[in-house]
Design an enzyme around this catalytic site. Structure first.
Site, PDB file in Angstrom:
ATOM      1  CG  ASP A  55      -2.131   0.909   1.123  1.00 37.54           C
ATOM      2  OD1 ASP A  55      -1.852   2.122   0.803  1.00 37.54           O
ATOM      3  OD2 ASP A  55      -3.154   0.426   1.456  1.00 37.54           O
ATOM      4  CE1 TYR A 143      -9.124  10.770  -8.711  1.00 33.15           C
ATOM      5  CE2 TYR A 143     -10.211  12.265 -10.443  1.00 33.15           C
ATOM      6  CZ  TYR A 143      -9.257  11.403 -10.084  1.00 33.15           C
ATOM      7  OH  TYR A 143      -8.686  10.842 -10.987  1.00 33.15           O
ATOM      8  CE  LYS A 147      -5.478  11.640  -8.590  1.00 33.69           C
ATOM      9  NZ  LYS A 147      -4.310  10.756  -8.858  1.00 33.69           N
TER      10      LYS A 147
END
Ligand SMILES: NC(=O)c1ccc[n+]([C@@H]2O[C@H](COP(=O)([O-])OP(=O)(O)OC[C@H]3O[C@@H](n4cnc5c(N)ncnc54)[C@H](O)[C@@H]3O)[C@@H](O)[C@H]2O)c1
Length: 311
Positions: A55, A143, A147
């Protein structure tokens, strides 16, 4: 031969990047936890790459994974606007926390450059077209916030610590192997497989929303150029086709290519969706030497051809 670490290398875009790097004879390590990526993506390449299953949020795994790496192509993330609306906390942990973790390790390991997969979603509510990199980003989904934050961290690591980073704002990427089935599937793979199997399909909204759909090989090219182009540390670039098309127009193309009208209806529009999108790709053309080699129509033909083999 250089050593590349591709995070998210088992994913749709990462898998295509890994394939091209192997084809070019580069040394490739993949870091992926297979949360949205698939083992099948890497099956044919398994002997040619080093796979670290783990991860990007894990401090120790990431430190191991960046050892002796020249370039990092950071694709690993939880993509999708609707997923982030359902679960903003995990999206932030992976997309922001994972990116910061990677940058911190890359700085300490002396990595030459990190190329970061950003997104056209950062432009959000900014209605000006075409989008250029100097516009004010106005994210309208968790989101997009994540980003943009990752992009800013990349820049700060360039400016503050001298770790070279390049942000690539991808515009609606599509192509073979993109997941058509998950609850968060993108429009093109969902509609291609749906039309091939005569499923009933719903367009979110009236279908006039437009996108600069970008065939995946163009994004691969952009990553490989961004890793080595001179004098671009700390910058961000739009990566797109430079053509805008509405969802209704894409459906028309698919009808012609597939030879069926499909069973298509219209539903409510999705929260967090932007109305129109078109990129100015001038900066990437000039500074990275980027040229979209596959346009939307050819990309759709190739993608339909790939999905046809599987149905
Ligand atoms: N597909 C698009 O249209 C598009 C557009 C703009 C930006 N992007 C960005 O491009 C990148 C790749 O997207 P994609 O479409 O290939 O998505 P994808 O889901 O196919 O690939 C993402 C990969 O990251 C891996 N991953 C997720 N969480 C992880 C974690 N915590 N640790 C390690 N690996 C993890 C997944 O298993 C998967 O293999 C993402 O960063 C995405 O935000 C994609």
């Amino acid at each position: 031969m250089a050593t590349y670490l591709v995070t998210g290398g088992a994913g749709f875009i990462g898998g295509h990047i890994v394939e091209e790097l192997v084809r070019r004879g580069e040394s490739v390590r993949v870091l992926d936890n297979f949360s949205t990526g698939k083992r099948d993506t890497l099956a044919a390449l398994r002997e040619s790459i080093e796979l670290v299953e783990g991860d990007i949020r894990s401090y120790h795994i990431v430190r191991e994974a960046v050892k002796d790496v020249d370039y990092i192509l950071h694709q690993g993330a939880l993509p999708s606007v609707p997923r982030s609306i359902n679960d903003p906390i995990t999206t932030n942990e992976v997309n922001v926390g994972g990116t910061l973790n990677l940058l911190d390790a890359a700085r300490d390991a002396g990595v030459k450059r990190v190329v970061y997969a950003s997104s056209s979603s950062v432009y959000g509510a900014n209605r000006d077209l075409p989008k250029n990199e100097d516009m004010v980003p106005l994210p309208i989904s968790p989101y997009a916030v994540a980003k943009l934050t990752g992009e800013k961290y990349c820049q700060v690591f360039s400016w503050t610590y001298g770790l070279e980073t390049v942000g690539l704002r991808y515009f609606n990427v599509f192509g073979p192997r993109q997941d058509p089935q998950s609850a968060y599937a993108a429009f093109i793979p969902k509609f291609i497989t749906g039309m091939l199997t005569d499923a009933s399909l719903v367009i979110d909204g009236d279908g006039t929303q437009s996108r600069d759909f970008t065939y995946v090989s163009n994004v691969v090219q952009a990553n490989l150029r961004a890793a080595v182009a001179e004098g671009v540390g700390g910058e961000v670039f739009n990566i797109a086709c430079g053509q805008s098309m509405s969802l209704n127009e894409v459906v028309e193309y698919l009808r012609t290519i597939i030879g069926t009208t499909g069973r298509i209806s219209y539903g409510p529009s999705r929260p967090g969706d932007v109305a129109r999108s078109l990129a100015d790709i001038g900066r990437a053309t000039e500074r990275l030497g980027y040229r979209p080699e596959v346009d939307l129509e050819e990309g759709l033909r190739r993608t339909v051809g790939w999905f046809r083999q599987g149905v």
